[in-house]
Every structure is written in C-alpha cells, then in structure tokens.
Write a protein that holds these residues in place. Sequence first.
Motif, PDB file in Angstrom:
ATOM      1  N   LYS A  34       0.835  -1.206   0.000  1.00 15.86           N
ATOM      2  CA  LYS A  34       0.000   0.000   0.000  1.00 15.86           C
ATOM      3  C   LYS A  34       0.865   1.250   0.000  1.00 15.86           C
ATOM      4  CE  LYS A  34      -4.144  -1.784   2.138  1.00 15.86           C
ATOM      5  NZ  LYS A  34      -5.012  -1.803   3.309  1.00 15.86           N
ATOM      6  N   SER A  35       1.952   1.169   0.721  1.00 16.20           N
ATOM      7  CA  SER A  35       2.826   2.339   0.775  1.00 16.20           C
ATOM      8  C   SER A  35       3.493   2.570  -0.579  1.00 16.20           C
ATOM      9  CB  SER A  35       3.846   2.145   1.893  1.00 16.20           C
ATOM     10  OG  SER A  35       5.141   2.455   1.462  1.00 16.20           O
ATOM     11  N   ASN A  72       1.089   4.228  -2.733  1.00 16.82           N
ATOM     12  CA  ASN A  72       1.058   5.629  -2.349  1.00 16.82           C
ATOM     13  C   ASN A  72       2.201   6.380  -2.993  1.00 16.82           C
ATOM     14  OD1 ASN A  72      -1.022   6.273  -0.729  1.00 16.82           O
ATOM     15  ND2 ASN A  72       0.037   5.926   1.186  1.00 16.82           N
ATOM     16  N   ARG A  73       3.304   5.680  -3.088  1.00 16.57           N
ATOM     17  CA  ARG A  73       4.555   6.344  -3.394  1.00 16.57           C
ATOM     18  C   ARG A  73       4.698   6.635  -4.873  1.00 16.57           C
ATOM     19  NH1 ARG A  73      10.021   4.105  -3.441  1.00 16.57           N
ATOM     20  NH2 ARG A  73       9.050   2.086  -3.505  1.00 16.57           N
ATOM     21  N   ARG A  83       3.078  28.143  -1.494  1.00 17.93           N
ATOM     22  CA  ARG A  83       4.323  27.405  -1.355  1.00 17.93           C
ATOM     23  C   ARG A  83       4.542  26.440  -2.508  1.00 17.93           C
ATOM     24  NH1 ARG A  83       5.692  24.952   4.119  1.00 17.93           N
ATOM     25  NH2 ARG A  83       3.665  24.008   4.019  1.00 17.93           N
ATOM     26  N   THR A  85       7.846   9.168  -8.373  1.00 15.22           N
ATOM     27  CA  THR A  85       7.449   9.249  -6.974  1.00 15.22           C
ATOM     28  C   THR A  85       6.280  10.202  -6.882  1.00 15.22           C
ATOM     29  OG1 THR A  85       9.201  10.850  -6.844  1.00 15.22           O
ATOM     30  CG2 THR A  85       9.571   8.747  -5.773  1.00 15.22           C
ATOM     31  N   ARG A  86       5.399   9.894  -6.007  1.00 13.37           N
ATOM     32  CA  ARG A  86       4.202  10.697  -5.934  1.00 13.37           C
ATOM     33  C   ARG A  86       4.072  11.287  -4.543  1.00 13.37           C
ATOM     34  NH1 ARG A  86      -1.988   8.945  -6.805  1.00 13.37           N
ATOM     35  NH2 ARG A  86      -2.812  10.544  -5.459  1.00 13.37           N
ATOM     36  N   TYR A  87       3.745  12.527  -4.522  1.00 17.21           N
ATOM     37  CA  TYR A  87       3.550  13.193  -3.245  1.00 17.21           C
ATOM     38  C   TYR A  87       2.066  13.369  -3.007  1.00 17.21           C
ATOM     39  CZ  TYR A  87       8.479  14.109  -3.368  1.00 17.21           C
ATOM     40  OH  TYR A  87       9.817  13.951  -3.399  1.00 17.21           O
ATOM     41  N   ALA A  88       1.722  13.513  -1.727  1.00 21.44           N
ATOM     42  CA  ALA A  88       0.304  13.659  -1.413  1.00 21.44           C
ATOM     43  C   ALA A  88      -0.243  14.915  -2.038  1.00 21.44           C
ATOM     44  CB  ALA A  88       0.099  13.684   0.095  1.00 21.44           C
ATOM     45  N   VAL A  89       0.616  15.923  -2.182  1.00 19.41           N
ATOM     46  CA  VAL A  89       0.177  17.167  -2.800  1.00 19.41           C
ATOM     47  C   VAL A  89       1.158  17.514  -3.900  1.00 19.41           C
ATOM     48  CG1 VAL A  89      -0.994  18.125  -0.806  1.00 19.41           C
ATOM     49  CG2 VAL A  89       1.453  18.397  -1.033  1.00 19.41           C
ATOM     50  N   HIS A 129       9.269  19.150  -4.774  1.00 18.51           N
ATOM     51  CA  HIS A 129       9.721  17.816  -4.372  1.00 18.51           C
ATOM     52  C   HIS A 129      10.431  17.166  -5.556  1.00 18.51           C
ATOM     53  CE1 HIS A 129       5.937  18.077  -1.769  1.00 18.51           C
ATOM     54  NE2 HIS A 129       6.937  18.152  -0.941  1.00 18.51           N
ATOM     55  N   ASP A 130      11.457  16.416  -5.240  1.00 10.98           N
ATOM     56  CA  ASP A 130      12.147  15.662  -6.270  1.00 10.98           C
ATOM     57  C   ASP A 130      11.247  14.554  -6.784  1.00 10.98           C
ATOM     58  OD1 ASP A 130      14.498  16.053  -7.383  1.00 10.98           O
ATOM     59  OD2 ASP A 130      15.699  15.087  -5.828  1.00 10.98           O
TER      60      ASP A 130
END
Lengths: 653, 393
Positions: free
Chosen positions: A48-49, A52-53, A127, A224-228, A252-253
């Motif tokens: 799952k992580s 998410n990632r 931001r 890679t995926r960020y939540a935002v 984010h990278d």
Amino acid sequence: MDSERKDTYAGLDRRIQSVALVLAGAAVVLSLRLWDLQVNHGAEYRGKSDQNRLRIQRLEAPRGTIYGQRDGIADVVLADNRPVHDLMFVPADCDIDPRVVCDRLERILGIDAGRLMEEIAAAEAVRQPHKQILIRRDVPISASARIDEYAYALPGVFTVVRPMRRYAYGRTAGQLIGYLGEINPQELQKRTDRYRMGDLIGRSGIERLYEETLHGTEGKMLVTRYAVGVPQIRTDPYGRPRVENLVDSYGHDLRVEEAILRPISGGDIYVTLDIGVQAKAEELLEGEEGAIAMLNADTGAVLALASSPGYDPSIFVARSGNNERLKVLRDKPNRMLHRAYQERYAPGSIFKIVLAIAALEEGVIDTSTTHYCPGKFRITPNGRPWHCWKRSGHGTIGVVNALAFSCDVFFYNVGLKLGVDKIHEWALRLGLGDVTGLDMPLEITGLIPSRQWKEDLLRPKHPKEPWEYRWYPGDTVNLSIGQGAASVTPLQIAVLMSAIVNGGHRVRPVLNRESAVSRSDAVVTPDTLAIIREGLLKCVEKGPPAPTGTGHAAYIEGTMVIGKTASAQNVSLAHQEQYGDEENIPKGIRDHAWFVAGVLDREPRIALCILVEHGHHGSSAAAPLAKELIDYFYSSRAAASVKLARGPESPAQ
Amino acid sequence: MSTSVMVEQEAGHIRPFNLRNIKRTDLWLAACVVALAVIGILVLYSANRSVSSGTNFYLKQAAFFVGGCGVALFLCCFDHRFLVSLGPVVFTVCCGLLVAVLVVGAEVKGGQRWLHFGPFGFQPSEYTKLAVVLMLAWYFTAIGRKIERLGYFLLAFVIGGIPAILIFKEPDLGTAATLGPITVAMLYVAGCKRWHLLAVVLTGLAAAPIAWTQLEDYQRTRVMTIMDPGADPQGSGYHTIQSMITVGSGGLRGKGYLDGTQTYLSYLPEHHTDFIFSLLAEEFGFVGGVTVLGLFMLVFLRGLQFARNSVDMTGSYLAVGVVTLLAFHVFVNIAITIGMMPVTGLPLPFLSYGGSFYLTTMTSIGILFSINARRGMFDRLDRSRNPSRYRWV
C-alpha cells in the motif's frame, strides 16, 4: 521505628507494583499490535505504501498524420502536428528578483508584467515555487529564439513544447478532414482506457471516423508521488519529456522509478483526395452554395469532394476564438453540412439518364424510337399540360437527341411506357436514392419515390381515401424528369456517371486509400452504354456544324467529355413565373443548377458532378465550372509529372 | 535500600532548595531520557526533510532538550515537598487561567486553547496536568488515611474534575482525558478503598453514553472512524489509514533511516508532531518501535521505583502522578498511530515536536529526580521522623 504512622500504609508497595503491571500490560499490548501490523501484515502495508509512493505520469501521444495527394503526387500532408512553444516561468529557478525578469519580458515580448508578478506571488503564497507559470501560449519561433538569446538575463524562463494539430491547407477540405474537440464526460466513460479529461477527440470527418487509428497510445512514466503537488514536466525541443531534474509544483524531487514508456504516435491515414483539385473545386464554388464531387470513374477513389461554404478546422484547435467557433457552428447557410453527401436535391434532367438506360435495357425503346415534342404534353387529351423546357418544342426527337437537348416531352412518354416500378428499380440499381457507401460518417440516402413509398407516406393520414395515396401516371411524369419527390446527393450522381464512364460498373466512392475498392458487375450492357454516351457527348458538343448541346460550356477541344445539365426546380413554376423575366427571380427560389460530366479518353477516367444551389441553369452556372475543373485536373497532373521528370526545382513545399 | 541515616533537618525545617541534589541524579533515568531525546532529534531530522519551509524542527527540538535539561536539574534541587506545598496555589491559578481561556482565549483550529500575553502565547491546559498532580499530592498528604472515607475520596475527583470539565469545554478531549487516569492512579496508590474506586470506574462506564451526547460531532466521527477506518479513507479515516500504512510498511527492521517514503512524501500529515511515532516505526521498523517503547517503560518503572523508595508518601504520590501523566501520553499516542484509538491530539514525550510539551516532560523528569534525590537522606524505615508536609515557617 515509627512505621505505623498514619501517612503510610502496608499495601503501598503492592499498589505501586500493580500500577507498574498495568503499564507493562499496556506496553505488551502495544508491542503485540506493532508486531501484527509490521511483521504479520508488513508486506501488505508495504504494498500500500508503494502504491502511495508511485504515480503514473501520463505522456501524451501525438496524433497521427493525414496524407492526401496533390496534383497526382502522392503522400502530401493534409493534417499533422506542429510543435507549439509555450513560454513558462518557474519562480524557484529565478535567482534574481522576478520583477526584473518580468520587466525584461515585457520589453522583449510585450507581455503584461503586472499580471505575471501577481501569478508568481500567488504560486509562492501557496508554497508552490516550482509551479510552471504560463507566460504566453504558442510563441512564434522568432520570439522563442530571442528568449534563448537572452537566456542569461531571464533565469527561470524556458519553453515547453507540445504538439498541436495543424491543417496544412487551412479551410481546403476542412469539412472532409473534420475538426477536433475536447472529449466530454459521457464519451470519457465509454473509453477510459485511452482517454483522459481534456483530451481532444475527432468531432467530424476523417478526424472522427479514424479516431481509433489517429489517436496515439499514451506513454507512461512512473514517478514518486507526493500527497500534494503536480508534476512539472519539461520537454526537449521535440516535445519529448525530459527525465532529469523532475520536480513537482512544491519542488519535491520526482525520482523516475522505472524506464519511461515513450508515447506512440497515432497511426497515419492516407486518403485519395487530391488537395490541388479540391482547392480548385472550392475556388470555383466560392461565393456560392453548392457541391462538387469528382471520382476516379474506374476505382471510385474520391479525387475531390467540395462543399461550399466550408470552414477551417484550425479554429477548433486554438484555445481562444470561442466566438469564432460558435459563429461557424451556427452560421447560415450551414457550414458544417457537406453538400456533396449530406444534402439532397431534386435530380431534375439528370434523371433522364436513368430513364434512358432503363428504357433501353428494358427494351421499351430503341434508337429508332421517336416522339414528337410540340412543347407540351398531356396524358389524356384534355388533361393538364406538362411543358417542355423549350416551349417551342423539339419536334420529332429520338433518345440520343432527347438526352443531348434534354427534351422533357420525350421522357414523359418514355416514363409512362416504363412505369414507376421499373424507374424505381433502375434508379436504385444505378445507385440513386441510397447511400453510396462513401467511407465518411453521416451520409444520407436521398429518395426515389415508388408506389409503396407514397402509400406508406400518405395512407396513415388518409386511411379511408385511397385516391390520396394511389400512384398516378402524373406522378410518373413528374418523376420522369427528376422532379416531384425524387432527391439525390451530388455524390450519387457522380457514381451514376462513373458507371457510364467505366463500362457500367457501379463503384463505391472511397476516400481512404486503404478502403476496399468495390465495383459491381456491369449493370448496363455495352450497347445501351454506347447510346447513352453518344447522347451525352452530343450534349457537350459545340456547333456548328453540329447543333449546340445544353452542356456545350463544358466542351474541351480534343477531350471526350460527356455530360448532362439539369436545372432542378425547387418551387412551383407558377411561383417563378410571377417575376416575369428570369433574371428578376430572387436567388432563393431559382432552380438548382446541375452538371454531371465524365471524361472518356484521358487517364485516369473521371466522373464529376457539380451542383450550384439556385444557380438557375446547369448549362450556364455549372457546366463552365466542369470545364475549368477538368482542364485543371489534367493539366496540373501533366505539369507535376513533367516537374518530377526534371527533378524538383525547389525544396519540397 | 538505602542504609545511611542522615538527619539533616528536624521536623518542619527542610531546605526547599539544595544544589547538592544534582549529584544525586539517578543515572539510569538520565540515560534513558538522553537516549529518548537523541532518538527524538534524529527522527525529527528525518521528518524535517519533507517540510519545505525553512524551519529546522530538529535543531529547535535540540534547543528545547538543552533548555529542558536545565529545568529538570533546577527542579531536581528543590525538595519535592516544597513543590507539593505550592500545589494549591498553582492549581488555583491554572483553573483561573482555564476560565480565562474560555472567556477571552484565542481560537486556533476550532479550539479555544490559547492565551496571549503580548508576544507570548501558551495553553494553560498543558500546565494544568502537572498542577493537578501537585494538587492531588498535596491533598493526599494533607488528609493521610482519611482517604478511606468516601467524602475525602470523592473530593479527589472534584479536584481532578473541575479542570477536566474546563478543558473539555475548550474543547480538548485528549488533555481532559489525561486527568482521569492521573486521578485514579494517584487515588489508588494513596490507599483509597478499592471498592470505592471500582464503583467510580463502573459509574463512569455507565455514564459513557451521556458523555457521548456531550461530544462534538467531529469527536464522535473520530471515535466511529476507529471502528472502521476504511469507511471514509479520504476524510476522517485518512489519518488512521495512512498512519497504519506508514507503521505497517516499516516491517521488522524498517525502511532505513531517512528512507521512509510515507512521511517524506507528505502522505501522513502532522508527522513531526502527533504522528512522529509512525515515522520512527517506518524507518526503524518493529525493532525501533519496541526499543523506544522499552526505553519509555524503563523511565516509567524507574519512576515507580522512586515512588516505592520515597522517604515520604508525598514523594510516592507525586512520582505515581508524574509517571501516569507521561505513560498516558506515550500509550495513547502510540495507540492512535497504530489505529487502536481515535485520533486525538496527544503528543509523544521527547519525540513530538513542540516546546510546551517538552517543558512539561522535562518538568516531570525533574520532579522524579527531585523525589529520588531525597531517597538516601533517610532510611525508609525512619520515615516517621521525617515530616512529609512542608510547613511554611
């Protein structure tokens, strides 16, 4: 030892130990839960992580190219994609005061520095300093070059390249090629596999018909995926996404987790359309409403299919110009309608060809059959008269001259002899009143009336009055000269002419070079064909010594052009006659001008049909256009092949 | 345990402040505290990576730790009986401030918890926890064995209950709930009748449905969420689900220091404060999580040991109260991160970022040191010679 003092008691140690036990118990429970989560179900949560990632970043595929021919030279681009340079600004990449950069951009490009500063401030306020702020969409190459030149003074400014649909010939063949529009939610639900919101999809013409082929296969990139945050993809000058230094709008990278799957460009479509001839045809129709269909008579390949007025599909590509789009969509006369196969007209005198073929094939008449034309015709001695277009009459006339001079009275007689059933049967057999099978969307059938049709239409309204829905000889007389309920498309007439040119085979008109060529067995015998050709040849001949035919305006020295004119009435004669002289008749109620032509002795043999709405006379409004188009067709081909033999004079267009 | 008999002071004449106590600092406890603080700073360093603003949480936390050590050593020098004697004053002031918060407090994130004096803002509820511990210790010392009587027993609940209700009104359920276990544990150790306590606990359980109706909607949602976090994965269940994924994905040994993805990619909000344990469990796995839990248990057991060894009952009450305070935070915080309890804002001592709570934690540790410092001064059996109440002479 005074341990019995009231402020302590014997059970203290035990009670403290109980507290310790409770705490230890809690710790054990938590540890067990941790073990369960991390060790027993660790793999599951790890999955799952990972989900998410990672996210799949989509890479758009360029749309396939549409090729046609030009003056006989194959594989000329009709629609392709051009790289559009969008100018972007990333505040985080700007190491000097962005105000300075904005001012410089204002000087170089004339953009509004204040508005840009606002957008930069807005991005920084949330931001997201790595957000790509659009400075200007689709900057010209020269501006892009200047930006590159001043790159040292414009930190943070760069271009992103994306493919954009380009229609090389603008409005020429616009209706055939079609246009693109954003996919709507309902369509999206049906085909989620290849489309995303905001994708362009073919809305008409070739773009719509071959959507499956033209739409490419999207590429994928696992990042890679960020939540935002939204990935900020940059491109190289070819519009390919750059993989290194990917960031999202927060900076984010975005590490690329897997080799990227390059997008696969959509498949190409090759059409038989000759864009040079098409342009000429559209030019001829300029200012009129009408249509031209030109086919290779032997194969059915569509060489030109013009309709006027048309539209330029490019306006549907640009993001701006919504008003222009709406204007085109709602304009009167209708620009979206292709008058060559989506509109129907009374065939008028052209229908006499069908009658002649049917009568000859059925043996109702032969070359020796003649009728006397006094200028009018009555079924019964005291019945209502039907006029010939030549009020003075043609005198005694046979089938060849009746075709050449378009004698109505001859065909009234022939029609009555044949009967409606035979006429209907032969019209259908020759491809009228039914779809031709053109490989384009939304072709209409037209209509050839029959007894059954009239009964089906009128019997529900007058069930008790059989005289209302019975077929009368008068109906047959009307049908004999292509009036009444009969209606056909110009393309159907071109198919009819192809059969006469190619030896009686009914062809299926095709635009796509890969579409199967289909051609029926000969439906007309060579003897009949010879007679018809003779009549139609005479129609185009110019006297003296021979008498001048109605289609003489299409006469070309040294070329065997056969043809037939028609002027199709669309209001009652009485209505027109109230204006007296025909020049005074308002445009909207004038006859439609038809001319159908074929070329017998040139390679390739062609068949064409011209319709000019309210052009009045086929002989004056349509036949001259045919001559020009035929001239252009053969001379441009000859010139192009000469050019090819010598080698190109200048680099390819 | 201790054998030396030193009569330093006569009854009623105790020194409130003695620098020599520092020499008596318990090394076991100190070692555990330093270990936890260092782990906390390391974990915060990892959490800091995903925060794009310039704040260096780990550096500030290190500063809090250094400052906290000073506070702890300073408190260690006090005689704990002196500290307890301040209880009624501190308690009254805190209750007054809680009332003030409800009247004039600033609203932050839907809760009215902050008081501002010029540039300084603080949450009175944070300090109320320790005030209640001091007050109860003072109260139990004052009444001695009378705690066995029902009236005195119930009065303890009034002491714990008044601030609890005030805090609950803010609303700050987590902090209000802290006061319950503190009161119960201290009462138990103070020697109340067991059936009294049992009756109160059972009454409390019976009254739970009434309390349910008093909860705010969002609080009820959080409680319901814990039953089925999957019901609303993007809404109320988001924290719980993401936290469980974070912890679970750590596995036995973790993803490695600075290699956590869940927290780094901002999937878990508040990961540097209330959900810091998830980050620890993600990067260091089960091994890391249990190690930290073990260190906390060492602190608690050491504290309870002090309670047993205390030369006076005051020290025992105080130690039990302080240990309960810390333990409640630790267990509830971890239980929340691993999806066993509804999400409530309770920080994890030493690990969660935040100055106020760090001060509370280090004050607690200082009090424990202080209790222990007096251990060797009198033989435990000689407790009678030692007044447990500080008298203001």
